[in-house]
Design an enzyme around this catalytic site. Structure first.
Site, PDB file in Angstrom:
ATOM      1  N   GLU A 142       0.290  -4.351   1.204  1.00 56.41           N
ATOM      2  CA  GLU A 142       1.001  -5.404   1.922  1.00 56.41           C
ATOM      3  C   GLU A 142       0.072  -6.171   2.865  1.00 56.41           C
ATOM      4  OE1 GLU A 142       3.965  -1.823   1.904  1.00 56.41           O
ATOM      5  OE2 GLU A 142       1.791  -2.135   1.794  1.00 56.41           O
ATOM      6  N   CYS A 183       5.499   0.704   5.378  1.00 57.03           N
ATOM      7  CA  CYS A 183       5.335   1.596   6.519  1.00 57.03           C
ATOM      8  C   CYS A 183       5.463   0.773   7.809  1.00 57.03           C
ATOM      9  CB  CYS A 183       3.963   2.276   6.447  1.00 57.03           C
ATOM     10  SG  CYS A 183       2.590   1.154   6.824  1.00 57.03           S
ATOM     11  N   CYS A 241       2.811  -2.093   8.110  1.00 58.89           N
ATOM     12  CA  CYS A 241       3.062  -3.202   7.188  1.00 58.89           C
ATOM     13  C   CYS A 241       4.333  -3.951   7.570  1.00 58.89           C
ATOM     14  CB  CYS A 241       3.124  -2.683   5.756  1.00 58.89           C
ATOM     15  SG  CYS A 241       1.528  -2.019   5.208  1.00 58.89           S
TER      16      CYS A 241
END
Length: 173
Positions: free
Chosen positions: A56, A84, A87
């Site tokens: 990402e 996560c 990101c």
């Protein structure tokens, strides 16, 4: 869900497979604007030896360079695994409009599974569409980690066999 979600997720899956081929956790990301892919990326944390090399983050970086700014208005992200916290924060900061993800991440998912970044009072809240081609994305991850565990078991067995051989040779000499 938009009609092109599966099409773009399949491209993210292709990116994830490129990561797996290099021994990386198979996560791929694609950023789209006006129906056109403007950036693609996959994880390179291990090969790049850099904690920031998530698919990402790399896709956002490339999209920003292509579009000439840090905001990505009108952009959507398709990613094979739930982002996560790092990101998710980058997605919010880049003002990505929508995030489509495949596999849920029970250990670090920041858009609904472990916690929800959109639940905080941040200045931007992307639309989240979870479970796009979930089975395919999850199977890719499960297969990768199964093979990794099996390889580690074989390597451990080989190391132990080599140690036994060396010990026998020392005793014989």
């Amino acid at each position: 869900m938009n009609e092109n979600a599966e099409k773009f997720m399949r491209e993210a899956i292709r990116q994830a497979k490129r990561a797996a081929a290099k021994g990386e956790v198979p996560v791929g990301a694609v950023i789209v604007r006006d129906g056109e892919i403007i950036s693609r990326a996959y994880n390179t944390r291990e090969t790049g030896k850099n904690a920031l090399c998530h698919a990402e983050i790399k896709a956002i970086h490339r999209a920003c360079r292509k579009l000439g700014g840090w905001r990505l208005p009108g952009c959507e992200m398709y990613v094979t695994m739930e982002p996560c916290p790092m990101c998710a924060g980058a997605i919010v900061n880049a003002r990505i409009v929508s995030v489509y993800y495949g596999a849920y991440d029970k250990k670090a998912g920041a858009f609904g599974t472990l916690f929800d970044m959109n639940a905080f009072g941040l200045n931007h809240k992307p639309e989240i569409v979870a479970g796009v081609l979930e089975e395919e994305c999850s199977a890719l991850l499960s297969s990768f980690f199964f093979e990794l565990r099996e390889r580690r078991k074989r390597e451990k067995k080989e190391r132990n066999a080599e140690k036994e051989k060396q010990a026998k040779e020392m005793i014989e000499n």
